[in-house]
Design an enzyme around this catalytic site. Structure first.
Site, PDB file in Angstrom:
ATOM      1  N   ASP A  15       0.871  -1.168   0.000  1.00 50.41           N
ATOM      2  CA  ASP A  15       0.000   0.000   0.000  1.00 50.41           C
ATOM      3  C   ASP A  15       0.913   1.224   0.000  1.00 50.41           C
ATOM      4  O   ASP A  15       2.122   1.116   0.247  1.00 50.41           O
ATOM      5  CB  ASP A  15      -0.892  -0.033   1.244  1.00 50.41           C
ATOM      6  CG  ASP A  15      -1.758   1.201   1.383  1.00 50.41           C
ATOM      7  OD1 ASP A  15      -2.304   1.662   0.369  1.00 50.41           O
ATOM      8  OD2 ASP A  15      -1.866   1.719   2.513  1.00 50.41           O
ATOM      9  N   ASP A  17      -0.118   5.086   1.168  1.00 49.57           N
ATOM     10  CA  ASP A  17      -0.276   6.032   2.277  1.00 49.57           C
ATOM     11  C   ASP A  17      -0.160   5.334   3.626  1.00 49.57           C
ATOM     12  O   ASP A  17      -0.838   4.339   3.891  1.00 49.57           O
ATOM     13  CB  ASP A  17      -1.633   6.730   2.188  1.00 49.57           C
ATOM     14  CG  ASP A  17      -1.726   7.610   0.954  1.00 49.57           C
ATOM     15  OD1 ASP A  17      -0.931   8.547   0.840  1.00 49.57           O
ATOM     16  OD2 ASP A  17      -2.590   7.327   0.095  1.00 49.57           O
ATOM     17  N   ASP A 318      -1.664  -0.701   5.960  1.00 49.80           N
ATOM     18  CA  ASP A 318      -1.877  -0.079   7.266  1.00 49.80           C
ATOM     19  C   ASP A 318      -3.317  -0.142   7.737  1.00 49.80           C
ATOM     20  O   ASP A 318      -3.590   0.097   8.916  1.00 49.80           O
ATOM     21  CB  ASP A 318      -1.432   1.389   7.225  1.00 49.80           C
ATOM     22  CG  ASP A 318      -2.395   2.258   6.431  1.00 49.80           C
ATOM     23  OD1 ASP A 318      -3.046   3.151   7.016  1.00 49.80           O
ATOM     24  OD2 ASP A 318      -2.514   2.046   5.208  1.00 49.80           O
TER      25      ASP A 318
END
Length: 429
Positions: A15, A17, A318
């Protein structure tokens, strides 16, 4: 959680961000907070005195809380649905007040709905929650909005549901809709674009070399982000440099996670920032950037690149809702969860070199320079005295065995294979 080694995987995915891209969280929180307050004042007519210096509210900001939208309360839940702590607006509620509101067992009536809301495409307007730092400051704004209307009304309202969903969600839509980046509209993206160096922390040379080494070792390295290509380009170039695309075998933007893992939408080619033609999995090309897509076709691409019929894949992400839950329930991939709260709570290394995880790499004494420094001001925002640990609540642990017993702590255990505080602490094969 289980031990794993990256050397055993054919493909490693990331991922963007708050995974590969680490934000300067304090500045991000301030920008997110002020952009939402700007919307309420400019677009919804709120009095300007609703704004405060967010540093005064930093102890209120905590990932993993719920807003009981009917009552105007913010609550922290245990893994079993018990309300551990709460506030009405920004005012902390005593144990007596919590029992008076929710009953002697303190079991939240919407707990099962909350568990379902972690799953893709479910939700319920009886509550709201936010689990990343694009959203978490909205929790504090929700509490301020409750205070604001209580003051206007001279006491609590019968319900805050319509106000919170109408005003707060409208503000987030205004600020985060993908067109706002290219239009330079809303109250978030214009300021982010003006000074990106204030909001992004560049990856260390160690992380960059690690990504290169993964590719040199024959791994298929891919990036999958829900950001559109324009925002993703700003983010990735800010943390990896102008050659950011060269680190990956394939890049997927606008992945719409968790939909990427459960839907079967086709990949789309890109012409600048515009989505163009459908691309079937056999036409996906290495070192290219696509939009949309699905994990099944991505796996077929990985098979084509690696020559392995059933490739072993591990994904770094996250988000418990957009990454961890769908990966662990809808795919055969493994999941490494990146949780910045681990840094704030002391789960981090203390030097700026990281040895490889494999014995043969240790024997060659290979180390990489990484950035494991923990910013003290950032820790103050990530760790709340008012709400306590994201992972563990001692008052609800009579045996004192320190298992993860908060609502989100249990999900970390259930839907991740390994949890790390940052990508900087993971530069091994």
């Amino acid at each position: 959680m289980k031990p794993l080694s990256l050397i055993n995987y054919h493909a490693i995915g990331f991922d963007l961000d708050h995974t590969l891209a680490k934000y300067r969280v304090v500045n991000q929180i301030k920008l997110t907070y002020n952009s939402l307050i700007d919307f309420l004042v400019q677009e919804k007519g709120y009095d300007s005195d609703i704004r405060t210096d967010i540093s005064y509210g930093k102890d209120f900001i905590c990932k993993g809380l719920f807003v009981d939208t009917a009552k105007g309360n913010v609550i922290k839940l245990s893994h079993s649905g018990k309300i551990l702590r709460g506030s009405h607006g920004t005012r902390a509620l005593s144990q007596r007040e919590l029992i008076s509101t929710y009953g002697p067992t303190l079991l939240w009536e919407h707990y099962e709905h909350a568990r379902e809301a972690v799953r893709p495409s479910t939700g319920n307007k009886t509550f709201a929650f936010w689990e990343n730092y694009f959203d978490v400051p909205a929790l504090y704004v929700c509490a301020q909005v409750v205070d604001y209307w209580d003051k206007k009304n001279g006491g609590p309202l019968p319900s805050y549901r319509d106000i919170l969903f109408k005003d707060i969600l409208a503000g987030m839509e205004c600020n985060y809709r993908f067109q706002a980046f290219s239009e330079n509209s809303g109250y978030f993206f214009p300021k982010l674009k003006q000074n990106p160096e204030q909001y992004y922390q560049a990856c260390s040379l160690g992380v960059k070399q690690w990504l290169r080494d993964l590719k040199m070792a024959g791994k298929c390295v891919f990036l999958t982000t829900s950001s559109h290509i324009d925002f993703a380009s700003l983010t990735a170039s800010s943390v990896l440099g102008p050659d950011w695309k060269s680190y990956f075998d394939i890049i997927v933007t606008n992945a719409r996670k968790p939909g990427f893992f459960k839907d079967n939408k086709p990949f789309l080619s890109l012409d600048g920032i515009l989505e163009k033609e459908t691309v079937t999995y056999d036409k996906l090309e290495e070192h290219s950037v696509y939009s949309s897509g699905n994990h099944g076709d991505l796996e077929k691409f990985i098979t084509k690149v690696t020559g392995v019929e059933r490739p072993q894949v591990v994904y770094f992400g996250d988000s418990l809702c957009s990454d961890a839950f769908p990966v662990k329930t809808l795919t055969d991939w493994d999941l490494i969860l990146v949780l910045e709260e681990m840094e704030a709570e002391g789960f981090h290394p203390h030097d700026n070199t990281h040895h490889y995880w494999q014995q043969d790499e240790r024997d060659r004494k290979i180390v990489r320079p990484v950035n494991l420094a923990v910013d003290e001001e950032e820790e103050e925002y990530l760790l709340s005295r008012q709400w306590g640990s994201f992972f563990y609540h001692p008052e609800d642990d009579p045996l004192q065995n320190r298992h993860m017993n908060t609502f989100w702590g249990e999900l970390v255990t259930k839907y991740s294979d390994v949890a790390i505080p940052s990508i900087e602490s993971s530069t091994g094969p």
